[in-house]
Design a protein around this motif. Structure first.
Motif, PDB file in Angstrom:
ATOM      1  N   VAL A  83       0.864  -1.187   0.000  1.00 20.23           N
ATOM      2  CA  VAL A  83       0.000   0.000   0.000  1.00 20.23           C
ATOM      3  C   VAL A  83       0.894   1.230   0.000  1.00 20.23           C
ATOM      4  O   VAL A  83       1.696   1.420   0.915  1.00 20.23           O
ATOM      5  CB  VAL A  83      -0.931   0.031   1.236  1.00 20.23           C
ATOM      6  N   THR A  84       0.781   2.058  -1.036  1.00 21.16           N
ATOM      7  CA  THR A  84       1.550   3.298  -1.084  1.00 21.16           C
ATOM      8  C   THR A  84       0.844   4.386  -0.272  1.00 21.16           C
ATOM      9  O   THR A  84      -0.331   4.254   0.078  1.00 21.16           O
ATOM     10  CB  THR A  84       1.736   3.782  -2.527  1.00 21.16           C
ATOM     11  N   PRO A  93       7.513   5.484  -5.320  1.00 24.65           N
ATOM     12  CA  PRO A  93       8.071   4.972  -6.586  1.00 24.65           C
ATOM     13  C   PRO A  93       7.192   3.881  -7.191  1.00 24.65           C
ATOM     14  O   PRO A  93       7.569   2.697  -7.231  1.00 24.65           O
ATOM     15  CB  PRO A  93       9.442   4.448  -6.170  1.00 24.65           C
ATOM     16  N   ALA A  94       6.036   4.274  -7.714  1.00 28.54           N
ATOM     17  CA  ALA A  94       5.047   3.309  -8.187  1.00 28.54           C
ATOM     18  C   ALA A  94       5.563   2.412  -9.310  1.00 28.54           C
ATOM     19  O   ALA A  94       5.258   1.211  -9.314  1.00 28.54           O
ATOM     20  CB  ALA A  94       3.769   4.030  -8.621  1.00 28.54           C
ATOM     21  N   PRO A  95       6.334   2.911 -10.279  1.00 31.79           N
ATOM     22  CA  PRO A  95       6.799   1.984 -11.326  1.00 31.79           C
ATOM     23  C   PRO A  95       7.643   0.845 -10.774  1.00 31.79           C
ATOM     24  O   PRO A  95       7.451  -0.315 -11.158  1.00 31.79           O
ATOM     25  CB  PRO A  95       7.624   2.905 -12.245  1.00 31.79           C
ATOM     26  N   GLY A  96       8.572   1.156  -9.858  1.00 27.15           N
ATOM     27  CA  GLY A  96       9.385   0.110  -9.268  1.00 27.15           C
ATOM     28  C   GLY A  96       8.577  -0.827  -8.391  1.00 27.15           C
ATOM     29  O   GLY A  96       8.783  -2.051  -8.394  1.00 27.15           O
ATOM     30  N   LEU A  97       7.654  -0.264  -7.617  1.00 24.17           N
ATOM     31  CA  LEU A  97       6.805  -1.098  -6.760  1.00 24.17           C
ATOM     32  C   LEU A  97       5.882  -1.980  -7.609  1.00 24.17           C
ATOM     33  O   LEU A  97       5.622  -3.143  -7.261  1.00 24.17           O
ATOM     34  CB  LEU A  97       5.984  -0.219  -5.821  1.00 24.17           C
ATOM     35  N   ARG A  98       5.399  -1.440  -8.729  1.00 21.43           N
ATOM     36  CA  ARG A  98       4.566  -2.235  -9.635  1.00 21.43           C
ATOM     37  C   ARG A  98       5.347  -3.432 -10.159  1.00 21.43           C
ATOM     38  O   ARG A  98       4.832  -4.558 -10.212  1.00 21.43           O
ATOM     39  CB  ARG A  98       4.113  -1.351 -10.782  1.00 21.43           C
TER      40      ARG A  98
END
Length: 392
Positions: A83-84, A93-98
């Motif tokens: 959960v961000t 860092p949504a791209p890396g977490l994705r």
């Protein structure tokens, strides 16, 4: 909102209820969820109410964002979801977490309560996860309402049914109080009665936070955790600051919310300009990426409490403080700490959330009070964070 985010959206009375619906849909009870230790305690209790174990993530101390590179591999393998927070609108860092979540086969859920106008990796915050939640209490100042967005539009009906099972009926008294609240607040401010009003609320037991964090009440919380997943045992924690968080919205509430939402782009433009001015101040840690229309700009000051007091003397209230970090607040009884808790402690101790709409007044007060910038965090290099740090 569907046009803005590019996803199917479902209206809810609050962001916190939307997050609970998402957690219950995507996470099995007993699962482990990575989250930020610098976050509203209400969100912490929502995670517990969903029957999940919070796992606190390491943070970049300059931006308050999740530092995905510092999460141990052993921890990644135990997680059931991420959960961000997108604290104050500064994107995690949504791209890396994705990419991490895809590799592990676990869901990414984005809490975009502060980030309705923010972007990361060239996409809006809220467009990376299986689901994301937005709050209309923040940038629009509607003080009610939120959205749950989903990547798979086929899930909308199931999520709507889950939402409807949790709603409580609208009450005429609640709708009247909501309609009158803006006028009452304006009168209190105009008559300079803010301190008197808060004193009366404390006297009547209506002010639920004596400090930054609400009382944990560990004995009661242990009993509530034993009953999870269920929202009702956690009601006294989850409702704090928004007692109507699960009420079916009435006509007056929806009308005012829609009217304020129509002005969102103008509001975001004002937040963007105020953010630029605050990031140019000596207390900011600006990044190298594009400036975001932040909900609050986390100025980093040496003595946060003295800065808050200086602003209060000029009738500028500082909200959205999240100190101490959740692992220090709740202890190992209810959460797993990050591998290194010091960056989150440093950020929580020094971050002063500044309203971009009052940028000039805030910087003038801090300058006149002689507020000093925070010393560098231990072991810090250049300003970090996604796309360059705060505002990036």
């Amino acid at each position: 909102m569907r046009d803005r985010i590019g996803r199917e959206c479902l209206y809810l009375p609050s962001c916190r209820l939307g997050l609970y619906v998402a957690l219950r849909h995507w996470c099995r009870p007993g699962g482990r969820v990575l989250m930020s230790p610098v976050n509203d305690d209400v969100i912490f209790f929502v995670v517990l109410a969903a029957g999940l174990r919070p796992v606190q993530a390491p943070l970049d101390p300059r931006s308050g964002s999740i530092d995905e590179s510092a999460v141990p591999e052993a921890t990644w393998r135990t997680l059931d979801a991420v959960v961000t927070t997108n604290l104050y609108g500064n994107p995690d860092p949504a791209p890396g977490l994705r990419a991490r979540c895809d590799a592990l086969g676990i869901p990414l859920l984005e809490d975009a309560a502060h980030a309705i106008g923010s972007s990361v990796g060239g996409r809006p915050v809220g467009s990376y996860g299986e689901a994301s939640v937005f709050s209309l209490s923040k940038h629009t100042a509607a003080k009610t309402g939120g959205f749950l967005t989903v990547a798979d539009p086929a899930l909308r009906n199931a999520l709507r049914e889950a939402r409807d099972r949790l709603l409580t009926p609208s009450r005429p008294s609640a709708e009247l109080a909501y309609a009158l609240r803006p006028y009452a607040e304006a009168s209190v401010r105009g008559l300079r009665l803010v301190r008197a009003a808060r004193a009366v609320m404390r006297l009547l037991g209506m002010e639920e936070r004596g400090g930054i964090r609400m009382p944990l009440r560990p004995g009661e919380l242990r009993r509530a955790v034993a009953e999870a997943p269920a929202l009702t045992p956690f009601h006294s924690w989850v409702r704090v600051d928004m007692h109507d968080y699960r009420i079916s919205p009435g006509r007056a509430r929806l009308h005012r919310t829609a009217r304020l939402l129509d002005r969102l782009d103008d509001r975001l433009a004002a937040h963007l300009e105020g953010t630029r001015r605050l990031l140019a101040s000596p207390w900011a840690a600006p990044g190298t990426g594009p400036v975001q229309p932040l909900f609050r700009v986390p100025l980093l000051v040496a003595d946060r409490d003295a800065a808050v007091a200086a602003l209060a003397r000029h009738r500028i209230t500082t909200g959205y403080l999240y100190d101490p970090p959740l692992d220090d607040y709740a202890s190992g009884l209810f959460t797993d700490p990050p591998p290194d808790p010091e960056p989150a402690r440093w950020f929580a101790r020094h971050a002063l959330p500044a309203d971009p709409l009052r940028a000039d007044r805030i910087t003038a007060v801090l300058d006149a009070a002689g507020v000093r910038p925070a010393p560098p965090p231990p072991g810090a290099g250049p300003a970090g964070g996604p796309e360059g740090g705060v505002g990036g």
